[in-house]
Design a protein around this motif. Structure first.
Motif, PDB file in Angstrom:
ATOM      1  N   ALA A  78      21.524  21.758 -18.762  1.00 57.40           N
ATOM      2  CA  ALA A  78      21.837  21.530 -19.067  1.00 57.40           C
ATOM      3  C   ALA A  78      22.358  20.877 -20.375  1.00 57.40           C
ATOM      4  O   ALA A  78      21.715  22.479 -22.095  1.00 57.40           O
ATOM      5  CB  ALA A  78      23.695  21.941 -18.913  1.00 57.40           C
ATOM      6  N   LEU A  79      21.786  20.191 -20.670  1.00 58.13           N
ATOM      7  CA  LEU A  79      21.866  19.350 -22.563  1.00 58.13           C
ATOM      8  C   LEU A  79      20.234  19.622 -22.450  1.00 58.13           C
ATOM      9  O   LEU A  79      20.739  20.201 -23.811  1.00 58.13           O
ATOM     10  CB  LEU A  79      21.640  17.575 -21.673  1.00 58.13           C
ATOM     11  CG  LEU A  79      21.724  16.879 -22.784  1.00 58.13           C
ATOM     12  CD1 LEU A  79      22.275  17.052 -24.251  1.00 58.13           C
ATOM     13  CD2 LEU A  79      22.073  15.539 -22.866  1.00 58.13           C
ATOM     14  N   ILE A  80      19.368  19.050 -22.242  1.00 59.81           N
ATOM     15  CA  ILE A  80      18.061  20.150 -22.641  1.00 59.81           C
ATOM     16  C   ILE A  80      17.907  21.611 -23.404  1.00 59.81           C
ATOM     17  O   ILE A  80      17.788  21.376 -24.066  1.00 59.81           O
ATOM     18  CB  ILE A  80      16.589  19.988 -21.607  1.00 59.81           C
ATOM     19  CG1 ILE A  80      17.019  18.550 -21.703  1.00 59.81           C
ATOM     20  CG2 ILE A  80      16.225  20.363 -22.426  1.00 59.81           C
ATOM     21  CD1 ILE A  80      15.467  18.174 -20.212  1.00 59.81           C
ATOM     22  N   HIS A  81      18.816  22.033 -22.040  1.00 62.78           N
ATOM     23  CA  HIS A  81      18.541  24.220 -22.855  1.00 62.78           C
ATOM     24  C   HIS A  81      19.215  24.093 -24.712  1.00 62.78           C
ATOM     25  O   HIS A  81      19.271  24.982 -25.325  1.00 62.78           O
ATOM     26  CB  HIS A  81      19.723  24.985 -21.780  1.00 62.78           C
ATOM     27  CG  HIS A  81      18.007  25.088 -21.383  1.00 62.78           C
ATOM     28  ND1 HIS A  81      17.771  26.186 -21.151  1.00 62.78           N
ATOM     29  CD2 HIS A  81      17.946  24.626 -20.006  1.00 62.78           C
ATOM     30  CE1 HIS A  81      17.257  26.468 -20.451  1.00 62.78           C
ATOM     31  NE2 HIS A  81      16.593  25.490 -19.651  1.00 62.78           N
ATOM     32  N   TYR A  82      20.545  23.208 -24.381  1.00 64.01           N
ATOM     33  CA  TYR A  82      21.504  22.839 -25.200  1.00 64.01           C
ATOM     34  C   TYR A  82      20.872  22.411 -26.466  1.00 64.01           C
ATOM     35  O   TYR A  82      20.985  23.745 -27.889  1.00 64.01           O
ATOM     36  CB  TYR A  82      22.464  22.051 -25.036  1.00 64.01           C
ATOM     37  CG  TYR A  82      23.842  22.328 -25.905  1.00 64.01           C
ATOM     38  CD1 TYR A  82      24.759  22.891 -26.631  1.00 64.01           C
ATOM     39  CD2 TYR A  82      23.507  21.110 -27.177  1.00 64.01           C
ATOM     40  CE1 TYR A  82      25.471  22.827 -27.603  1.00 64.01           C
ATOM     41  CE2 TYR A  82      24.224  20.910 -27.949  1.00 64.01           C
ATOM     42  CZ  TYR A  82      25.090  21.815 -28.654  1.00 64.01           C
ATOM     43  OH  TYR A  82      26.320  21.475 -29.305  1.00 64.01           O
ATOM     44  N   LEU A  83      20.540  21.426 -26.661  1.00 63.61           N
ATOM     45  CA  LEU A  83      19.239  20.594 -27.312  1.00 63.61           C
ATOM     46  C   LEU A  83      18.408  22.366 -27.670  1.00 63.61           C
ATOM     47  O   LEU A  83      18.350  22.088 -29.195  1.00 63.61           O
ATOM     48  CB  LEU A  83      18.493  19.439 -27.196  1.00 63.61           C
ATOM     49  CG  LEU A  83      19.557  18.122 -26.391  1.00 63.61           C
ATOM     50  CD1 LEU A  83      18.705  17.264 -26.229  1.00 63.61           C
ATOM     51  CD2 LEU A  83      20.599  17.465 -27.957  1.00 63.61           C
TER      52      LEU A  83
ATOM     53  N   MET C 297      23.064  33.233 -18.516  1.00 65.48           N
ATOM     54  CA  MET C 297      23.259  32.682 -19.843  1.00 65.48           C
ATOM     55  C   MET C 297      24.782  32.175 -19.647  1.00 65.48           C
ATOM     56  O   MET C 297      25.769  32.085 -18.319  1.00 65.48           O
ATOM     57  CB  MET C 297      23.511  33.567 -20.549  1.00 65.48           C
ATOM     58  CG  MET C 297      23.497  34.045 -21.844  1.00 65.48           C
ATOM     59  SD  MET C 297      23.152  34.843 -23.219  1.00 65.48           S
ATOM     60  CE  MET C 297      23.355  36.901 -22.965  1.00 65.48           C
ATOM     61  N   PRO C 298      24.641  30.574 -19.271  1.00 60.43           N
ATOM     62  CA  PRO C 298      25.407  30.145 -19.620  1.00 60.43           C
ATOM     63  C   PRO C 298      26.671  29.849 -20.655  1.00 60.43           C
ATOM     64  O   PRO C 298      26.580  30.960 -21.494  1.00 60.43           O
ATOM     65  CB  PRO C 298      24.849  28.021 -19.915  1.00 60.43           C
ATOM     66  CG  PRO C 298      23.965  28.621 -20.874  1.00 60.43           C
ATOM     67  CD  PRO C 298      23.505  29.607 -20.203  1.00 60.43           C
ATOM     68  N   LYS C 299      27.840  29.969 -19.804  1.00 60.59           N
ATOM     69  CA  LYS C 299      29.083  30.068 -20.529  1.00 60.59           C
ATOM     70  C   LYS C 299      28.777  30.320 -22.029  1.00 60.59           C
ATOM     71  O   LYS C 299      29.319  31.069 -22.703  1.00 60.59           O
ATOM     72  CB  LYS C 299      30.855  29.581 -19.695  1.00 60.59           C
ATOM     73  CG  LYS C 299      31.887  29.729 -20.887  1.00 60.59           C
ATOM     74  CD  LYS C 299      33.245  29.575 -20.072  1.00 60.59           C
ATOM     75  CE  LYS C 299      34.436  29.905 -20.269  1.00 60.59           C
ATOM     76  NZ  LYS C 299      34.404  29.762 -21.571  1.00 60.59           N
ATOM     77  N   ARG C 300      28.437  28.623 -22.361  1.00 61.10           N
ATOM     78  CA  ARG C 300      28.732  28.462 -23.777  1.00 61.10           C
ATOM     79  C   ARG C 300      27.587  29.474 -24.566  1.00 61.10           C
ATOM     80  O   ARG C 300      27.849  30.160 -26.269  1.00 61.10           O
ATOM     81  CB  ARG C 300      28.115  27.793 -24.523  1.00 61.10           C
ATOM     82  CG  ARG C 300      28.794  27.232 -25.470  1.00 61.10           C
ATOM     83  CD  ARG C 300      28.722  24.957 -26.187  1.00 61.10           C
ATOM     84  NE  ARG C 300      28.869  24.328 -27.316  1.00 61.10           N
ATOM     85  CZ  ARG C 300      29.417  23.465 -27.399  1.00 61.10           C
ATOM     86  NH1 ARG C 300      29.149  22.683 -26.442  1.00 61.10           N
ATOM     87  NH2 ARG C 300      28.979  22.956 -28.504  1.00 61.10           N
TER      88      ARG C 300
END
Lengths: 312, 312, 312, 312
Positions: A78-83, C297-300
């Protein structure tokens, strides 16, 4: 197919026979292929020579952690996708890769435009180049595109292809013959004529054509590797560099599988819409029917807009 | 002395307990210290988090070889000395190092000026900083130099030192108390007053002084590391960054002992003479006696010239 | 408000009185503001010190032309939009800007992370800093955001604001008093006590807090300027750097009005959709009703997706 | 000699006819040559297309001043010499130059290795290259050096020179004929055979040899320009790039005469001595007679050492 000499193959297998212990982070997928040659085009290759870090290096740096920094795989993912989704770049600079690449000079000339990398190229001032040049396969002999000033169109007919291939081979062979002649050198490196010293290598090389192969060590970080891949694995890239990018994309998948997945999702398969395109999108979602003239997008952007949305 | 928390020490030892096999080049000297904290100043440290390549990586790239590229140690050594003496840079870009560093903010501000590096800094927008600030030891409390506008002179007297240290400690403590107060946070992270949310961290941090510690992951290649060390391990560098550079110089010696030796010889202990200085040198060698006025060197260069030659 | 000293204002007006002839491309909008100080925050400013090129420099380089390279305004405009839409970067590197900026140190620390720029900073090793520090206006004293770990939420109440402002002012003043005391210097630069030399400037400065102002010359090209503006003029940027970015965005509009327009259209007002987001978009266009759980897609990301499309 | 087409000359003279007023710093020496073509080799050139700043920009940035920053010429000169002598780099990054250069591809391949620059190259994917290739003058047809593996030795004899020149010309002409044939294009751009579309330009170009001319816009700052000149105006550089560097060195003298003078003094005419070389130097100054074996310098360094000191 690209053939390594026996000496080169031996060097590679000797390097692969040296197993060491390390406390560093390891990427199992990379260890499997390290040093081995992956063929590209008719005489080219990509070899992974070294790497530093793996997916864990990205999260470790993002968290400025004392240990490996990794937690549950789902959290790291999740962190890598977010970044990537939010265009964070510095954590991806924390993993590094070093490749040995052999490619035609005209491919090297496009490649070198990516400045955020380190390069050591085989020097034709210092050494004699081999008689190795790129000849496209007939199915890659495309005509000039009629719609795109820097692209390819249809494949040329068999007769035209034959003619082109014959010219390419003949000129490349002749230019190499004359290269050797200027160097006063036979194919095996011995002199032709003891009375002549031969032209300086740095001069004679100018007679070689742009399809001759060169090679280099190329080192970059994961962030800049993704920039390279985004541009060069793209359909608008010239075929001859795209096949290198696709090979490296496979390497990336072995090296950093989570980052690779996120990269495909947030870069390769993603699309950007301009302010005007977003307005049009909202109108479409509200049920309006739109022609280009109903928007402020120019014709070409309008067509790209429809293509992104898969609208016929 | 810099103390890591028990959690941090555990994280480090856990990382050190993961031994893996690798086909990559290994630096034995680096494996011994990997992840461990080397203390610098009163609360700072340097930790090697990862590295890529060793002395062999330099010669491998310089030779664009298929295997490790190393030959006899004496040949490799001669090549590395040659490369550094002749200002070749790209082979040294082929080895990479990643450090975790904790240092006062005013040191970080000098450090970041080296742009050819990747950085992930601990974010004071995202997290609360610890109550850790740098207080110099009395023997480092130097007066302003009278000859050098950006240097230090004599150590100040004990009374003045006491006064300075008291002011530094009191102000740092008070600023931190108020930082917590603005955040509405106790030392342990719990709230002081449930009715208040507390000021945003990105604002409250501005009350901290420049001797507060920050930390980052810092990654660079061997060439740029040497540029950093040449400037920051120099006597003209501020003491507080020089001790970091000296610690990293020791790391470099473990990592790439041959390059380290050549770097000391051709950079740290070397000296450059201008065109005018060279002319003066030749006249001295020819037996002339020279004063500054016999040359075209300005006074300061003349003094530097004599210092380089060890002329009283 | 930021006040320049009389000397500084005179220096600026003298620079503005030197009109020269040039054959170079000129940007009329920049000539009007050259050297003048545009106030930012309570004591900061941005000043344009020099520039090279204008919108024409972009098209000239893209066309590798012999003259100015510009044609009809409509053609140039279409080309610049095309280049930005397709992420071409090098033509935008061909225009350059140099700014003199004065900003709080914590802003400078964010700013310097943009490495593709040249910087000369006022040295606190060499000179004494002025008694100038940033104090936010009450309406900018926001609480920590409850939803965003690195953002701001609501403005704090008037009582809490008063308390915060008092602490910030008192600590900054006291720290400066002690800075001067350590330097053995009065406000006007004369010594307090002739018997003391005073602490070295490079040491005393560590007692100043991060809201003290520093200043630098900062030079970058138009491509990297846009990278800076895209990140720092964004709503997620900290307010205190965003106001600088907004001021520079106005400068950019004067300098290269066509590129500015295209930048707003294709960067600031644009949005990127991931592969999964594009799939959802196509389903929405086909008339489906979607919840987050209908997508991958994740929530955010789902919330960001809806925000981009203006879906309630 | 390099001939511009009439259109190109007209474009240049039109650009030179546009005189504007500016408040920016101007370099009179540059205004005289702006846009004009300076011939290099048989078909190449260097043209200054734009510049930013002059010697004053260096001192202005070093002083972080509000106005021009210049004082007395003697003070500015002393400061610039000091900065270069002590390897300060950032003030020299504050002046910028943009050149239009036409050069053989093998020269471009060396040039592009300087990464700290911006480049827009004429695209052979997009346009057809001209029939222009580099043929050395007989006095530059040197044999391979016997002592330096990447250098030139004596000029080859007239018979060998004739043979080399004939091969170079014939191959270049033939390769171009076939390039056109593959493109299905006559010299004037019209089609040979209406039934064929012709091979894509991005493919056909691979038949051209490395002495074909390409051209680009190249922009860099004064610091990186000096790095380029130090390496490429050096006697060890290949002649064909050195003549470009020498032309640009003349441009630099017009642009920033003081920095040019300091650059010659502290870089071009300077020499660096290693730690061992310095020890030997001190012994020589003390009157000792030394052979290589009395020192720890390897043979090659010893010879370089003697050459620097002009010792026979």
């Amino acid at each position: 197919m690209s053939k390594l000499s026996e000496d080169q193959s031996n060097e590679i297998e000797e390097a692969r026979s040296n197993v060491s212990s390390t406390l560093r982070a390891v990427s199992p997928g990379m260890e499997e292929i390290l040093y081995r040659s992956m063929p590209v085009l008719d005489h080219g290759f990509v070899r992974v020579v070294d790497y530093m870090g793996n997916d864990g290096a990205v999260v470790q740096a993002a968290r400025v952690s004392y240990g490996q920094g990794t937690r549950q795989v789902s959290e790291d993912r999740a962190l890598i996708h977010y970044l990537l989704r939010h265009w964070h770049t510095t954590p991806f600079e924390m993993a590094e890769i070093k490749l040995h690449v052999k490619m035609p000079i005209f491919v090297a000339r496009q490649w070198i435009r990516h400045r955020m990398a380190s390069v050591n190229e085989y020097s034709a001032r210092y050494s004699v180049l081999d008689r190795e040049f790129y000849i496209p396969r007939p199915e890659h002999l495309a005509a000039q595109s009629t719609s795109n000033k820097q692209g390819r169109g249809e494949v040329v007919g068999p007769q035209e292809a034959d003619r082109v291939l014959r010219l390419l081979v003949e000129d490349a062979e002749r230019n190499y013959d004359h290269y050797l002649e200027m160097l006063n050198s036979k194919e095996d490196g011995t002199r032709v004529d003891d009375a002549r010293t031969g032209l300086a290598r740095e001069l004679a090389r100018m007679n070689l054509s742009l399809n001759y192969y060169t090679q280099w060590y190329w080192k970059t970080d994961l962030h800049n590797l993704m920039n390279f891949l985004r541009l060069r694995a793209d359909l608008h890239a010239q075929y001859e560099i795209r096949v290198y990018a696709e090979t490296i994309l496979d390497v990336m998948k072995r090296w950093v599988p989570i980052t690779h997945e996120a990269f495909v999702e947030h870069r390769l398969e993603a699309a950007t819409f301009s302010g005007e395109a977003l307005k049009a999108l909202r109108r479409l979602l509200a049920g309006e029917k739109l022609e280009q003239s109903d928007t402020r997008m120019p014709k070409r952007e309008w067509e790209e807009f429809r293509a992104k949305l898969g609208i016929a």
